[in-house]
Design a protein around this motif. Structure first.
Motif, mmCIF file in Angstrom:
data_model
loop_
_atom_site.group_PDB
_atom_site.id
_atom_site.type_symbol
_atom_site.label_atom_id
_atom_site.label_comp_id
_atom_site.label_asym_id
_atom_site.label_seq_id
_atom_site.Cartn_x
_atom_site.Cartn_y
_atom_site.Cartn_z
ATOM 1 N N HIS A 1 0.836 -1.216 0.000
ATOM 2 C CA HIS A 1 0.000 0.000 0.000
ATOM 3 C C HIS A 1 0.863 1.255 0.000
ATOM 4 O O HIS A 1 0.521 2.265 -0.619
ATOM 5 N N LYS A 2 1.982 1.194 0.694
ATOM 6 C CA LYS A 2 2.879 2.351 0.734
ATOM 7 C C LYS A 2 3.517 2.591 -0.639
ATOM 8 O O LYS A 2 3.744 3.742 -1.024
ATOM 9 N N LEU A 3 3.832 1.491 -1.349
ATOM 10 C CA LEU A 3 4.456 1.636 -2.667
ATOM 11 C C LEU A 3 3.451 2.100 -3.729
ATOM 12 O O LEU A 3 3.785 2.858 -4.633
ATOM 13 N N ALA B 1 -4.361 -0.728 -7.460
ATOM 14 C CA ALA B 1 -5.525 -1.615 -7.477
ATOM 15 C C ALA B 1 -5.902 -2.024 -6.054
ATOM 16 O O ALA B 1 -5.108 -1.885 -5.108
ATOM 17 N N THR B 2 -7.086 -2.539 -5.921
ATOM 18 C CA THR B 2 -7.586 -2.992 -4.621
ATOM 19 C C THR B 2 -6.859 -4.273 -4.223
ATOM 20 O O THR B 2 -6.775 -5.234 -5.002
ATOM 21 N N THR C 1 -1.705 -3.789 -13.055
ATOM 22 C CA THR C 1 -3.155 -3.846 -12.860
ATOM 23 C C THR C 1 -3.659 -2.425 -12.629
ATOM 24 O O THR C 1 -3.093 -1.677 -11.808
ATOM 25 N N SER C 2 -4.678 -2.058 -13.339
ATOM 26 C CA SER C 2 -5.212 -0.701 -13.189
ATOM 27 C C SER C 2 -5.828 -0.515 -11.802
ATOM 28 O O SER C 2 -6.103 -1.477 -11.085
ATOM 29 N N LYS C 3 -6.065 0.750 -11.440
ATOM 30 C CA LYS C 3 -6.599 1.016 -10.102
ATOM 31 C C LYS C 3 -8.034 0.509 -9.944
ATOM 32 O O LYS C 3 -8.505 0.333 -8.819
ATOM 33 N N GLU C 4 -8.711 0.230 -11.066
ATOM 34 C CA GLU C 4 -10.046 -0.353 -10.972
ATOM 35 C C GLU C 4 -9.991 -1.863 -10.777
ATOM 36 O O GLU C 4 -11.013 -2.495 -10.498
ATOM 37 N N GLY C 5 -8.805 -2.442 -10.922
ATOM 38 C CA GLY C 5 -8.681 -3.892 -10.815
ATOM 39 C C GLY C 5 -8.490 -4.370 -9.384
ATOM 40 O O GLY C 5 -8.531 -3.587 -8.430
ATOM 41 N N THR C 6 -8.260 -5.679 -9.269
ATOM 42 C CA THR C 6 -8.141 -6.310 -7.956
ATOM 43 C C THR C 6 -6.965 -7.268 -7.953
ATOM 44 O O THR C 6 -6.728 -7.995 -8.918
ATOM 45 N N VAL C 7 -6.231 -7.276 -6.832
ATOM 46 C CA VAL C 7 -5.170 -8.248 -6.591
ATOM 47 C C VAL C 7 -5.550 -9.023 -5.340
ATOM 48 O O VAL C 7 -5.801 -8.429 -4.285
ATOM 49 N N THR C 8 -5.609 -10.356 -5.475
ATOM 50 C CA THR C 8 -6.106 -11.192 -4.377
ATOM 51 C C THR C 8 -5.022 -12.148 -3.908
ATOM 52 O O THR C 8 -4.353 -12.805 -4.725
ATOM 53 N N LEU C 9 -4.878 -12.225 -2.567
ATOM 54 C CA LEU C 9 -3.976 -13.197 -1.936
ATOM 55 C C LEU C 9 -4.825 -14.285 -1.302
ATOM 56 O O LEU C 9 -5.780 -13.996 -0.578
ATOM 57 N N THR D 1 -6.226 -8.997 -11.864
ATOM 58 C CA THR D 1 -7.110 -8.807 -13.018
ATOM 59 C C THR D 1 -6.491 -7.812 -13.997
ATOM 60 O O THR D 1 -7.200 -7.030 -14.616
ATOM 61 N N GLY D 2 -5.176 -7.873 -14.105
ATOM 62 C CA GLY D 2 -4.450 -6.900 -14.917
ATOM 63 C C GLY D 2 -4.422 -7.234 -16.390
ATOM 64 O O GLY D 2 -5.250 -7.982 -16.916
ATOM 65 N N GLU D 3 -3.383 -6.699 -17.062
ATOM 66 C CA GLU D 3 -3.313 -6.774 -18.518
ATOM 67 C C GLU D 3 -2.912 -8.145 -19.028
ATOM 68 O O GLU D 3 -3.118 -8.484 -20.194
ATOM 69 N N GLY D 4 -2.343 -8.990 -18.184
ATOM 70 C CA GLY D 4 -1.951 -10.331 -18.613
ATOM 71 C C GLY D 4 -0.642 -10.346 -19.378
ATOM 72 O O GLY D 4 -0.080 -9.305 -19.732
ATOM 73 N N ILE D 5 -0.151 -11.561 -19.625
ATOM 74 C CA ILE D 5 1.146 -11.745 -20.282
ATOM 75 C C ILE D 5 0.941 -12.641 -21.500
ATOM 76 O O ILE D 5 0.293 -13.689 -21.407
ATOM 77 N N PRO D 6 1.469 -12.265 -22.678
ATOM 78 C CA PRO D 6 1.353 -13.122 -23.868
ATOM 79 C C PRO D 6 1.962 -14.504 -23.624
ATOM 80 O O PRO D 6 2.956 -14.651 -22.907
ATOM 81 N N ALA D 7 1.343 -15.505 -24.220
ATOM 82 C CA ALA D 7 1.752 -16.899 -23.968
ATOM 83 C C ALA D 7 3.209 -17.164 -24.342
ATOM 84 O O ALA D 7 3.883 -17.960 -23.684
#
Length: 453
Positions: free
Chosen positions: A325-327, A332-333, A365-373, A385-391
């Motif tokens: 959160h500090k960084l 994103a949430t 991940t945009s600020k509208e997205g979510t990061v879940t642990l 829920t970010g931009e993803g990585i090409p295969a």
């Protein structure tokens, strides 16, 4: 098609050509021998009617005419006996209704005054002109022998060859595959050994097959020499990185201390303060890079000490989320699924691992997205829920300084060491790190830790 199969097929093709050629030559030779045998039989039959001086003459005709006439109508070898003497027009002397077997041979014998062998459908002919003493009348002796027995022998030989040649080819193909496999076994051993060799461990060497003097042995020796040179080069590189990182620590510490001391002065002019702030931030970034390189250098030499103890997943998650959160205060949430799970490992290294994964997820991940642990009995998962990585880039993630340029520009990205450090920490704990991603939908990083014994 493998080299082993290609060589076996080539051997079979060559063997088939050789056997086919030998079979044809054998059949031609046997046919010639059988034909000569038939001709000899014909000549032998004619010689019974020839005087001892060996000349074919009218005397033989006159001598054998009464005796041969007795046998007209008898069956010999399944066929009716035929009177063997003909006139110049090809008419049989005692059986005028019968023509000569081969009128052309009669004419040839008349012209050359020599015995003539000829072939007619189904038979072999022998024709000779009998010399006359007082008369100009020409008499010809002509007999024919059926070639059916000869053809049957040739057909039997052909059937035998057509049976044995495929069996020989099958045996040759089987033996060819086996022997080729034995011959190419050193190549498979070299291939397997090369597949086991990785950048992390270049100490393995290929076994030199045989007495060490053939082509495969020289190949293995050459490859081993190349590995030795690569290993030496990698070791020099690792030592350089470790030594350079260690040497940079002291001047960076001095820069950081002096910039912090200068910034503590309340009377510092604003333009100087801005410059010192930039210096201080650059020193922080460089210090983190040096620390990362030192950590990787220790993992390269298996010198990463672990202070293992039991760690609460909830506490580990809370500490990492608080620092993240500090960084990224406007990122994103961040969400954690509360769990009572506990891990066994080094709390400092696991905290750094989790912070690296969160840093990666939040950066992309945009600020509208979510990061879940979320925690599992054997590890934890970081999902965004970010931009993803090409295969095509997934297999290279975790390589040092590797960056997915299309999605992670250097101006907004890290050093390219975060995932390499994360993987090194996980492997030091005896675990695995797996990454699954889909462009436009997000990324999931699954960390599995070895169970505590």
């Amino acid at each position: 098609m493998s080299v082993r199969v290609r060589l076996a097929v080539l051997n079979v093709l060559v063997f088939a050509i050789v056997l086919g050629a030998l079979g044809v030559m054998l059949r031609v030779q046997v046919a010639q021998t059988l034909r000569e045998g038939v001709d000899w039989q014909l000549k032998r039959r004619a010689q019974r009617y020839v005087p001892r001086d060996g000349k074919y003459s009218l005397v033989a005709f006159e001598r054998w005419r009464p005796g041969l006439a007795k046998h007209i109508g008898e069956r010999r070898d399944g066929e009716l006996f035929r009177y063997p003497f003909y006139d110049s027009r090809g008419k049989n002397y005692l059986q005028p209704e019968l023509s000569a077997f081969d009128p052309v041979a009669l004419a040839q014998a008349q012209a050359t005054q020599k015995p003539v062998y000829s072939s007619i459908p189904g038979s072999r002919c022998f024709t000779v002109a009998l010399l006359t003493d007082e008369t100009n009348e020409a008499v010809y002796y002509q007999v024919a022998e059926s070639v059916a027995p000869m053809n049957e022998e040739l057909n039997r030989l052909t059937r035998t060859l057509l049976t044995l040649i495929p069996l020989a080819l099958l045996l040759a193909g089987t033996c060819g595959v086996f022997l080729t496999g034995r011959a190419l076994a050193p190549v498979r051993q070299i291939t397997d050994a090369a597949a086991r060799i990785g950048v992390e461990d270049l100490s393995e060497r290929m076994r030199v097959p045989g007495p060490g003097k053939d082509e495969f042995a020289r190949l293995a020796q050459t490859f081993n020499g190349m590995l030795e040179r690569l290993e030496a080069a990698f070791e020099r590189q690792k030592r350089f990185v470790a030594d350079a990182s260690h040497e940079l620590k002291t001047p960076l510490t001095v820069i950081k201390a002096n910039s912090s001391l200068a910034l503590a002065d309340p009377d510092l002019p604003s333009d100087y303060r801005e410059t010192l702030v930039e210096i201080d931030r650059a020193a922080d970034r460089t210090s983190r890079l040096v620390q990362d390189l030192l950590l990787l250098a220790r993992t390269d030499h298996a010198q990463l000490p672990l202070k293992e103890n039991e760690i609460s997943a909830a506490m580990l998650f809370s500490a990492a989320i608080s620092e993240a959160h500090k960084l990224y205060p406007d990122g994103a949430t961040l969400r954690q699924e509360v769990s009572q799970e506990c891990f066994w490992g080094d709390s400092h290294l696991l905290h750094r691992l989790l912070l690296n994964l969160l840093d990666n997820a939040l950066r992309h991940t945009s600020k509208e997205g979510t990061v879940t642990l979320s925690a599992q009995p054997s590890g934890f998962t970081v999902t965004d829920t970010g931009e993803g990585i090409p295969a095509e880039h997934l297999a290279h993630l975790g390589e040092r300084f590797y960056r997915v340029d299309s999605a992670r520009a250097r101006t907004g990205g890290g050093t390219g060491l975060g995932l390499a450090i994360s993987r090194a920490i996980v492997e030091a704990h005896g675990g695995t790190l797996e990454i699954q991603s889909e462009v436009g939908k997000g990324t999931t990083v699954r960390v599995t830790l070895a169970p505590h014994e």
